[in-house]
Design a protein around this motif. Structure first.
Motif, PDB file in Angstrom:
ATOM      1  N   ILE A   1       0.847  -1.209   0.000  1.00 37.40           N
ATOM      2  CA  ILE A   1       0.000   0.000   0.000  1.00 37.40           C
ATOM      3  C   ILE A   1       0.877   1.253   0.000  1.00 37.40           C
ATOM      4  O   ILE A   1       0.607   2.219  -0.724  1.00 37.40           O
ATOM      5  N   LYS A   2       1.946   1.213   0.791  1.00 37.20           N
ATOM      6  CA  LYS A   2       2.870   2.346   0.821  1.00 37.20           C
ATOM      7  C   LYS A   2       3.515   2.553  -0.550  1.00 37.20           C
ATOM      8  O   LYS A   2       3.695   3.692  -1.005  1.00 37.20           O
ATOM      9  N   LYS A   3       3.835   1.436  -1.208  1.00 40.47           N
ATOM     10  CA  LYS A   3       4.447   1.521  -2.543  1.00 40.47           C
ATOM     11  C   LYS A   3       3.507   2.214  -3.527  1.00 40.47           C
ATOM     12  O   LYS A   3       3.918   3.103  -4.276  1.00 40.47           O
ATOM     13  N   TRP A   4       2.227   1.813  -3.509  1.00 47.58           N
ATOM     14  CA  TRP A   4       1.273   2.438  -4.435  1.00 47.58           C
ATOM     15  C   TRP A   4       1.060   3.912  -4.083  1.00 47.58           C
ATOM     16  O   TRP A   4       0.847   4.738  -4.974  1.00 47.58           O
ATOM     17  N   ALA A   5       1.122   4.240  -2.797  1.00 45.27           N
ATOM     18  CA  ALA A   5       0.976   5.638  -2.389  1.00 45.27           C
ATOM     19  C   ALA A   5       2.111   6.498  -2.939  1.00 45.27           C
ATOM     20  O   ALA A   5       1.937   7.692  -3.192  1.00 45.27           O
ATOM     21  N   GLN A   6       3.275   5.862  -3.122  1.00 44.38           N
ATOM     22  CA  GLN A   6       4.431   6.585  -3.660  1.00 44.38           C
ATOM     23  C   GLN A   6       4.448   6.578  -5.186  1.00 44.38           C
ATOM     24  O   GLN A   6       4.724   7.605  -5.816  1.00 44.38           O
ATOM     25  N   LEU A   7       4.133   5.402  -5.789  1.00 47.58           N
ATOM     26  CA  LEU A   7       4.215   5.277  -7.242  1.00 47.58           C
ATOM     27  C   LEU A   7       2.972   5.801  -7.953  1.00 47.58           C
ATOM     28  O   LEU A   7       3.061   6.360  -9.054  1.00 47.58           O
ATOM     29  N   LYS A   8       1.792   5.583  -7.341  1.00 46.32           N
ATOM     30  CA  LYS A   8       0.513   5.988  -7.958  1.00 46.32           C
ATOM     31  C   LYS A   8      -0.314   6.764  -6.938  1.00 46.32           C
ATOM     32  O   LYS A   8      -1.423   6.353  -6.578  1.00 46.32           O
ATOM     33  N   PRO A   9       0.214   7.872  -6.438  1.00 48.15           N
ATOM     34  CA  PRO A   9      -0.446   8.568  -5.318  1.00 48.15           C
ATOM     35  C   PRO A   9      -1.864   9.029  -5.607  1.00 48.15           C
ATOM     36  O   PRO A   9      -2.702   9.060  -4.701  1.00 48.15           O
ATOM     37  N   ASP A  10      -2.146   9.372  -6.853  1.00 48.14           N
ATOM     38  CA  ASP A  10      -3.478   9.898  -7.189  1.00 48.14           C
ATOM     39  C   ASP A  10      -4.424   8.835  -7.734  1.00 48.14           C
ATOM     40  O   ASP A  10      -5.552   9.154  -8.125  1.00 48.14           O
ATOM     41  N   CYS A  11      -3.969   7.585  -7.754  1.00 49.69           N
ATOM     42  CA  CYS A  11      -4.845   6.483  -8.173  1.00 49.69           C
ATOM     43  C   CYS A  11      -5.922   6.275  -7.111  1.00 49.69           C
ATOM     44  O   CYS A  11      -5.630   6.229  -5.907  1.00 49.69           O
ATOM     45  N   VAL A  12      -7.177   6.153  -7.534  1.00 50.67           N
ATOM     46  CA  VAL A  12      -8.282   5.969  -6.590  1.00 50.67           C
ATOM     47  C   VAL A  12      -8.234   4.564  -5.989  1.00 50.67           C
ATOM     48  O   VAL A  12      -8.223   3.573  -6.721  1.00 50.67           O
TER      49      VAL A  12
ATOM     50  N   ILE B   1     -10.483   3.539  -3.376  1.00 48.75           N
ATOM     51  CA  ILE B   1     -11.865   3.118  -3.129  1.00 48.75           C
ATOM     52  C   ILE B   1     -12.821   4.213  -3.588  1.00 48.75           C
ATOM     53  O   ILE B   1     -12.589   5.404  -3.329  1.00 48.75           O
ATOM     54  N   PHE B   2     -13.881   3.773  -4.267  1.00 51.03           N
ATOM     55  CA  PHE B   2     -14.939   4.676  -4.721  1.00 51.03           C
ATOM     56  C   PHE B   2     -16.253   4.160  -4.172  1.00 51.03           C
ATOM     57  O   PHE B   2     -16.593   2.988  -4.353  1.00 51.03           O
ATOM     58  N   SER B   3     -17.003   5.029  -3.476  1.00 57.26           N
ATOM     59  CA  SER B   3     -18.260   4.602  -2.865  1.00 57.26           C
ATOM     60  C   SER B   3     -19.278   5.733  -2.890  1.00 57.26           C
ATOM     61  O   SER B   3     -19.077   6.772  -2.241  1.00 57.26           O
ATOM     62  N   ASP B   4     -20.370   5.527  -3.649  1.00 60.53           N
ATOM     63  CA  ASP B   4     -21.473   6.491  -3.701  1.00 60.53           C
ATOM     64  C   ASP B   4     -20.987   7.930  -3.952  1.00 60.53           C
ATOM     65  O   ASP B   4     -21.409   8.876  -3.272  1.00 60.53           O
ATOM     66  N   GLY B   5     -20.095   8.100  -4.908  1.00 62.50           N
ATOM     67  CA  GLY B   5     -19.628   9.428  -5.272  1.00 62.50           C
ATOM     68  C   GLY B   5     -18.456   9.936  -4.459  1.00 62.50           C
ATOM     69  O   GLY B   5     -17.898  10.990  -4.763  1.00 62.50           O
ATOM     70  N   HIS B   6     -18.071   9.225  -3.408  1.00 63.07           N
ATOM     71  CA  HIS B   6     -16.942   9.618  -2.563  1.00 63.07           C
ATOM     72  C   HIS B   6     -15.765   8.680  -2.831  1.00 63.07           C
ATOM     73  O   HIS B   6     -15.957   7.485  -3.097  1.00 63.07           O
ATOM     74  N   TYR B   7     -14.554   9.204  -2.745  1.00 61.09           N
ATOM     75  CA  TYR B   7     -13.400   8.340  -3.001  1.00 61.09           C
ATOM     76  C   TYR B   7     -12.184   8.807  -2.219  1.00 61.09           C
ATOM     77  O   TYR B   7     -12.122   9.940  -1.739  1.00 61.09           O
ATOM     78  N   LEU B   8     -11.225   7.909  -2.092  1.00 62.37           N
ATOM     79  CA  LEU B   8      -9.927   8.216  -1.499  1.00 62.37           C
ATOM     80  C   LEU B   8      -8.840   7.631  -2.398  1.00 62.37           C
ATOM     81  O   LEU B   8      -8.998   6.539  -2.946  1.00 62.37           O
ATOM     82  N   THR B   9      -7.742   8.352  -2.530  1.00 63.14           N
ATOM     83  CA  THR B   9      -6.609   7.875  -3.326  1.00 63.14           C
ATOM     84  C   THR B   9      -5.663   7.063  -2.438  1.00 63.14           C
ATOM     85  O   THR B   9      -5.793   7.044  -1.206  1.00 63.14           O
ATOM     86  N   TYR B  10      -4.677   6.437  -3.072  1.00 62.75           N
ATOM     87  CA  TYR B  10      -3.696   5.668  -2.299  1.00 62.75           C
ATOM     88  C   TYR B  10      -2.880   6.571  -1.380  1.00 62.75           C
ATOM     89  O   TYR B  10      -2.552   6.188  -0.251  1.00 62.75           O
ATOM     90  N   ARG B  11      -2.551   7.765  -1.852  1.00 59.81           N
ATOM     91  CA  ARG B  11      -1.814   8.693  -0.981  1.00 59.81           C
ATOM     92  C   ARG B  11      -2.667   9.035   0.243  1.00 59.81           C
ATOM     93  O   ARG B  11      -2.163   9.059   1.375  1.00 59.81           O
TER      94      ARG B  11
END
Length: 507
Positions: A7-18, A20-30
């Protein structure tokens, strides 16, 4: 499996990749990495000197994932509770688990606020805490690892009280490694999440998704209740991996638009939680000719699933009732008779599961743990209570040994439902009968001896009893049909004669 590292790796390599998406709300890996780090520092400070689990309450909110990760990064297992669970049952879980911290990305039930031993944080308070601790993180040596509990899921119990299944980091690591290696999953795919986080089927999509840097697309209960919204969400999802119970996909198949045209990127179907009918798999093959279908099996006590098989044309043509396949490499499965002796191929018996997927038992319940968990061939083992048999090296499931059933993927104890029914003000006695069609439980029927009441019509009494039950049981455990009788027939040993009751009500 290094889940935290991934998870830390994706936060560094793909920080803006979503993530989780739920009912219009989302969080990125960062965001999930930074937020869970910050919240974990607060939890470590707040719960210093305590090893009690953290309750995370809500319904598929993206912040629930942050709370899960924050809990384990601070060294505490989490207990997911869906917001649909009745408050009375939530209180039982709090009491049984000894939890001291209650995180709620959803609204907090008013009746819980009286609990002095519980520190409760609502959505706004969680977000304020994350902002306050932004940039801080806990040391990796605090993280849950090895044989420490990662999550605890409460399932139905025969006494009327839910029981907490303890799943360790090692259990989860074994499961995720199997999912990633054996199911053709790829990095950065989009995964469907249909099951609430309090149902362990959700683990089948959540952690493989995070491990592979994918996006989790959730289907909330509101979407499921509104087919128009549901299909609009599915069209927008662009998912590659579908995880659900067979019942949910059968509901979707009722609409002709549910096809490869709607979901052109869908590559993999993963089914668990209940029996996958042959006809359902055939329909999926016709609608999604290029997708791979996997049937899997496993109780919550053995970490989601332990067997799998690809359902291809050959399997469909050979087996009217589909097999659940072969075990993962670090698990063995045995079919035994009532004396614990292994039966011959083709003979039915109880399914015993051994190996790295087996839970350490039920939280704070040594008596129940001793009944179901033991050593078999010097390996941790679990008595499933499921009837099965082996044929051509493949495992087949054939129902339950006891009063436990599977309905829409949820495993439940009929005795628990009966215990709650008997508490109702207008119920003298009651038995719950599962109604089957083609070896699959379709719904539950309550056979009730009512107390004296003033309702003129039976449907009025039924509506009243169902409303009372809603305060005691989750919606999925409430019987669909109610039948009223003057008395229940008994067996010679004084127990309700379930077979005779079923015959008398025309089942």
């Amino acid at each position: 499996m290094e889940l935290y590292t991934q998870i830390k790796k994706w936060a560094q390599l793909k920080p803006d990749c979503v993530a989780i998406f739920s009912d219009g709300h989302y969080l990125t890996y960062r965001e999930i990495e930074e937020y869970s780090n910050a919240l974990s520092v607060f939890i470590s400070e707040k719960m210093k000197g305590s090893d009690s689990p953290v309750i995370v309450y809500g319904h598929m909110e993206p912040l629930m994932i942050v709370c899960f990760l924050a809990s384990v990064k601070s060294g505490h297992a989490y207990i997911p509770i869906d917001a649909s669970i009745p408050e009375e049952r939530v209180k039982k879980i709090i009491d049984d688990s000894g939890a001291k911290l209650f995180l709620s990305p959803s609204s907090v039930p008013a009746s819980l606020k009286w609990q002095d031993q519980l520190f409760i944080m609502d959505n706004a308070e969680i977000e304020d805490t994350i902002a306050l601790y932004r940039g801080a993180e806990t040391s990796g040596d605090k993280f849950v690892k090895g044989e420490q509990n990662f999550y605890i899921i409460y399932t139905s119990g025969s006494t009327g009280n839910p029981k907490g299944v303890q799943i360790t980091y090692n259990n989860l690591a074994s499961f995720v490694e199997w999912m990633v290696s054996d199911f053709r999953l790829k990095e950065h795919q989009r995964f469907l999440n249909q099951a609430p986080f309090s149902f362990d089927l959700s683990v089948m999509d959540l952690y493989p998704c995070l491990y592979l840097g994918g996006t989790l697309w959730t289907i909330s209960k509101d979407l499921i209740a509104n087919p128009k919204w549901l299909f609009q969400s599915l069209k927008e999802s662009n998912i590659h991996v579908w995880t659900s119970t067979p019942s949910f996909v059968e509901m979707c198949l009722m609409d002709q638009q549910f096809s490869a045209e709607m979901l052109p990127h869908l590559e993999t179907f993963l089914f668990c939680g209940e029996m996958l009918p042959n006809e359902t798999a055939r329909k999926l093959k016709a609608r999604f000719p290029h997708a791979v279908i996997y049937n899997t099996y496993g109780p919550t006590e053995t970490t989601v699933a332990v067997t799998s098989i690809e359902i291809n044309e050959e399997i469909l043509n050979e087996y009217p009732s589909l097999p659940v396949g072969t075990p993962k490499k670090d698990v063995e499965i045995f079919v035994v008779d009532e004396n614990g002796n292994e039966v011959n191929e083709g003979e039915k018996g109880e399914i015993i599961i051994t190996g790295k997927s087996v839970s350490k038992g039920y939280l704070h319940n040594e008596e129940l743990t001793k009944k179901s968990f033991f050593l078999y061939h010097n390996q941790p083992a679990y008595k499933t209570g499921d009837v099965g048999y082996m044929k051509n090296g493949l495992l087949f499931c054939a129902g339950r040994l006891d009063f436990q059933i599977k309905l829409n993927g949820y495993r439940m104890e009929l005795e628990e439902i009966e215990a709650q029914l008997r508490k109702l003000s207008l119920v003298e006695s009651a038995v719950v009968v599962p109604i089957y069609k083609e070896s699959k439980c379709q719904y539950l029927m309550a056979v009730v001896v009512p107390k004296k009441h003033d309702f003129e019509k039976e449907y009025q009494l039924t509506a009243y009893l169902k409303k009372e039950l809603q305060q005691l049981l989750p919606a999925y455990m409430i019987p669909k049909k109610f039948v009223y009788v003057s008395s229940l027939p008994m067996t010679n040993n004084g127990k309700a004669d379930r077979k005779k009751i079923a015959n008398e009500v025309g089942v």
